[in-house]
Design an enzyme around this catalytic site. Sequence first.
Site, PDB file in Angstrom:
ATOM      1  N   LYS A  72      27.125   5.496   9.118  1.00 39.93           N
ATOM      2  CA  LYS A  72      26.037   5.043   8.246  1.00 39.93           C
ATOM      3  C   LYS A  72      25.931   3.520   8.319  1.00 39.93           C
ATOM      4  CE  LYS A  72      24.606   5.492   3.360  1.00 39.93           C
ATOM      5  NZ  LYS A  72      24.949   6.128   2.061  1.00 39.93           N
TER       6      LYS A  72
ATOM      7  N   SER B  18      21.402   9.154  -0.017  1.00 41.39           N
ATOM      8  CA  SER B  18      20.971   8.068   0.826  1.00 41.39           C
ATOM      9  C   SER B  18      21.429   8.186   2.279  1.00 41.39           C
ATOM     10  CB  SER B  18      21.468   6.734   0.261  1.00 41.39           C
ATOM     11  OG  SER B  18      22.874   6.679   0.305  1.00 41.39           O
TER      12      SER B  18
ATOM     13  N   SER C 279      25.221  10.929  -2.315  1.00 42.33           N
ATOM     14  CA  SER C 279      24.598  10.558  -1.049  1.00 42.33           C
ATOM     15  C   SER C 279      25.187  11.198   0.197  1.00 42.33           C
ATOM     16  CB  SER C 279      24.636   9.044  -0.870  1.00 42.33           C
ATOM     17  OG  SER C 279      23.560   8.483  -1.544  1.00 42.33           O
TER      18      SER C 279
HETATM   19  N1  GLN Z   1      20.644   9.391  -5.174  1.00 42.97           N
HETATM   20  C1  GLN Z   1      21.641   8.598  -5.821  1.00 42.97           C
HETATM   21  C2  GLN Z   1      21.114   7.223  -6.102  1.00 42.97           C
HETATM   22  O1  GLN Z   1      20.011   6.980  -5.763  1.00 42.97           O
HETATM   23  C3  GLN Z   1      22.886   8.586  -5.003  1.00 42.97           C
HETATM   24  C4  GLN Z   1      23.061   7.413  -4.134  1.00 42.97           C
HETATM   25  C5  GLN Z   1      24.393   7.374  -3.433  1.00 42.97           C
HETATM   26  O2  GLN Z   1      25.243   8.249  -3.609  1.00 42.97           O
HETATM   27  N2  GLN Z   1      24.607   6.312  -2.684  1.00 42.97           N
HETATM   28  O3  GLN Z   1      21.777   6.398  -6.660  1.00 42.97           O
END
Ligand code: GLN
Length: 469
Positions: free
Chosen positions: A74, A149, A173
């Site tokens: 990532k 994400s 994410s």
């Molecule tokens: N969807 C969650 C957020 O927007 C999770 C993000 C993550 O785990 N980095 O914060």
Amino acid sequence: MKNYNKLVDIQVDLADGKLSCVSLVQSYLANIQQNQDLNAFLEVFADEALARAAELDRKSGAKGKLYGLVIAIKDNICYQGHKVSASSKMLENFESLYSSTAVERLLAEDAIIIGRLNCDEFAMGGSNENSAYGPVLNQRDKTRVSGGSSGGSAVAVQANLCQASLGSDTGGSIRQPASFCGVVGMKPTYGRVSRHGLIAFGSSFDQIGPFAKSVEDAQLILEVINGQDEYDATAIQNRVASFESKEQRKYCIAYFQDIIDSPGLNAEVRDAFLHLIERLRALGHQVVPKTFPYLDYVVPAYYVLTTAEASSNLSRYDGVHYGYRSPSAKNMDQVYKQSRTEGFGTEVKNRIMLGTFVLSAGYYDAYYSKAQKVRRILSEAVNEVYDSCDFILSPTTPSTAFKLGSKTSDPIEMYLEDIYTVLANLVGNPAISLPLYESKEGLPVGMQLMTKNQHEADLFALSKELMTE
Ligand code: GLN
């Protein structure tokens, strides 16, 4: 090339001479080439991966545990001498000065890193639509989101662009895009994997973890990357060499009745979940409903605490120390203001402002400190469940992958996507999303198992049992 479910099978074929590391890398490169429209990769390290593969093919003697593993990372995980941008204009063309501990450990076991993967900007999002480099498309239906994400990390494995990938999970994410894309995604216990070299979002939540096609590969990767690290004081102070559990146990698995009853749960996902409960019972496990009256509080608590931490973590991007500096700024004040205004995307700015607000003198007690108390209450409630049960089971997400653009105008609707995943981050628990079902339309439906801190061995054991037909 055939689609290998497990690295061990690749390693057998490498040993038998049916494959070489170079031929493996070549076929992934061809797949990447053919699937560029998915937008999973921000950069492919083609020449470098081929050179390393050739070197590994020549290697005599003992091979590393990840020999033959072609993996991608990532774009918020540092790899020395390579760009890392957190999918933000703020860090465009920024190069890592050092490698994250996770990357160093992958390389030490002979993995081949093939590229860096698209994600939501600074890992903030649940659909990969917040990337400065465009959304990642779900290979199963290109009109739908990959999840986020770590959308690139999920799609890269889904589309066989690499064998496995690393993502990061602050509130889901890893697990949510894994669920949307039909792959295995695992968030380890908080501190299991060093955060050194992971671009910080919410430091008391962030955790690096694997995406893979099989539970076995996710386990193997975690065995390699876990353990204490002098560069991260929050890393758990012991290294686990093997998460293999010795005995096949019958477990007690809890689920929250409130989830089944919640109106936001898609009917097909609910049916799949009920089916899984029956399947677990048929396998001899005990499955028990529990009441959990706090479901409405998890998303607000998560967004108060993570935005507070993010507002502090992201203050370093000021146009002076790192990355983007506005070319039109004429004085110091403008350097800060314009660089941040131009360098950050809308969602990141929303969160910095929200986080700054909840930490401000007048509102600290009303929001930040209250959310801290909620976090404590949630931990106590979850630990009470673990007094009698080993796992907490839920769907990973309330619905299947949604259409691109369908939730971008309403952040609250997007945030509610995280309702089942954020709990594990609030309390630090390890959790995994397993690709166990499909909707009638053929969209993947993931199921989530969460367990006590540091009980990854049980998590992998039950996951393997569920993944075998
Ligand atoms: N969807 C969650 C957020 O927007 C999770 C993000 C993550 O785990 N980095 O914060």
